[in-house]
Motif scaffolding. Structure first.
Motif, PDB file in Angstrom:
ATOM      1  N   ARG A 186      16.398  51.485  38.202  1.00  0.00           N
ATOM      2  CA  ARG A 186      17.600  51.398  39.023  1.00  0.00           C
ATOM      3  C   ARG A 186      18.286  52.760  39.157  1.00  0.00           C
ATOM      4  NH1 ARG A 186      18.981  46.265  40.264  1.00  0.00           N
ATOM      5  NH2 ARG A 186      17.819  44.622  39.204  1.00  0.00           N
ATOM      6  N   SER A 187      19.089  52.892  40.196  1.00  0.00           N
ATOM      7  CA  SER A 187      19.754  54.168  40.480  1.00  0.00           C
ATOM      8  C   SER A 187      20.831  54.526  39.465  1.00  0.00           C
ATOM      9  CB  SER A 187      20.353  54.141  41.886  1.00  0.00           C
ATOM     10  OG  SER A 187      21.288  53.077  42.007  1.00  0.00           O
ATOM     11  N   SER A 188      21.368  53.532  38.766  1.00  0.00           N
ATOM     12  CA  SER A 188      22.343  53.768  37.698  1.00  0.00           C
ATOM     13  C   SER A 188      22.171  52.668  36.653  1.00  0.00           C
ATOM     14  CB  SER A 188      23.774  53.796  38.257  1.00  0.00           C
ATOM     15  OG  SER A 188      24.114  52.548  38.803  1.00  0.00           O
TER      16      SER A 188
ATOM     17  N   SER B 106      22.961  49.786  35.578  1.00  0.00           N
ATOM     18  CA  SER B 106      23.652  48.538  35.899  1.00  0.00           C
ATOM     19  C   SER B 106      22.684  47.629  36.651  1.00  0.00           C
ATOM     20  CB  SER B 106      24.870  48.822  36.781  1.00  0.00           C
ATOM     21  OG  SER B 106      25.340  47.630  37.378  1.00  0.00           O
TER      22      SER B 106
ATOM     23  N   ASN C 222      23.450  45.736  38.871  1.00  0.00           N
ATOM     24  CA  ASN C 222      23.932  45.663  40.253  1.00  0.00           C
ATOM     25  C   ASN C 222      23.573  46.896  41.079  1.00  0.00           C
ATOM     26  OD1 ASN C 222      25.157  43.142  39.767  1.00  0.00           O
ATOM     27  ND2 ASN C 222      26.905  44.177  38.822  1.00  0.00           N
ATOM     28  N   SER C 223      22.960  47.907  40.463  1.00  0.00           N
ATOM     29  CA  SER C 223      22.619  49.130  41.204  1.00  0.00           C
ATOM     30  C   SER C 223      21.294  48.952  41.948  1.00  0.00           C
ATOM     31  CB  SER C 223      22.567  50.332  40.263  1.00  0.00           C
ATOM     32  OG  SER C 223      21.550  50.152  39.311  1.00  0.00           O
ATOM     33  N   ASN C 224      21.048  49.849  42.890  1.00  0.00           N
ATOM     34  CA  ASN C 224      19.849  49.781  43.721  1.00  0.00           C
ATOM     35  C   ASN C 224      18.578  49.979  42.906  1.00  0.00           C
ATOM     36  OD1 ASN C 224      21.383  49.457  46.047  1.00  0.00           O
ATOM     37  ND2 ASN C 224      21.497  51.661  46.422  1.00  0.00           N
TER      38      ASN C 224
ATOM     39  N   TRP D 255      16.901  54.043  35.888  1.00  0.00           N
ATOM     40  CA  TRP D 255      17.397  53.443  34.650  1.00  0.00           C
ATOM     41  C   TRP D 255      16.747  52.083  34.442  1.00  0.00           C
ATOM     42  CZ3 TRP D 255      20.759  55.876  31.348  1.00  0.00           C
ATOM     43  CH2 TRP D 255      21.371  57.047  31.830  1.00  0.00           C
TER      44      TRP D 255
END
Length: 150
Positions: free
Chosen positions: A102-104, A106, A108-110, A141
């Motif tokens: 993931r982009s971060s 979380s 919920n991130s992309n 991530w």
């Protein structure tokens, strides 16, 4: 019941803390080049059990001269020359499903990429249950509980 002397108490406490620290601070290593033989015993003439690629993380169990007894994320153990390992951190996907990079850190991130069981990823950082990893120019991530290594 007699009281425990303070010297005995401190000795037992020190022993327990040392034992616990050894478990928590297990030595890790990663394979430093491609196509490295894992052998049944320390020695170049010993049976080759399997081969590993660069970056594969291993837990060091024992040392014998120029050899390390190691265990992989599946629980298999063997011997590898010390010259074939490094301390560069890597992780391997330990779950039998695709994991999302993931982009971060979380859920919920992309999603920037996916990786499957046994894929080795370079460790770039850690933050609160997440690991920043990279492979082939892609970084992302992943939840730490989906990976094994350091």
């Amino acid at each position: 019941m007699p009281k425990m002397s303070s010297h005995l108490f401190l000795s037992v406490l020190f022993f327990l803390l040392t034992l616990n620290a050894g478990v928590v601070l297990a030595e890790m290593a990663s394979v430093s080049r491609d196509n490295v033989n894992i052998r049944s015993a320390p020695g170049m003439k010993e049976q080759v059990l399997w081969k590993l690629g660069q970056g594969f993380p291993l837990r060091v169990l024992k040392r014998s001269g120029k050899w390390l007894q190691v265990r992989d994320f599946e629980g298999e153990s063997g011997w590898i020359p010390k010259s074939a390992v490094s301390k560069e951190g890597h992780m391997v996907v330990k779950v039998r499903k695709k994991v999302s990079l993931r982009s971060s850190p979380s859920v919920n991130s992309n999603i920037v990429a996916k990786a499957g069981y046994g894929v080795v990823l370079k460790t770039l950082g850690k933050r609160k249950g997440w690991v920043k990893v990279g492979q082939g120019g892609v970084t992302g991530w992943v939840r730490e509980d989906l990976l094994w290594g350091f």
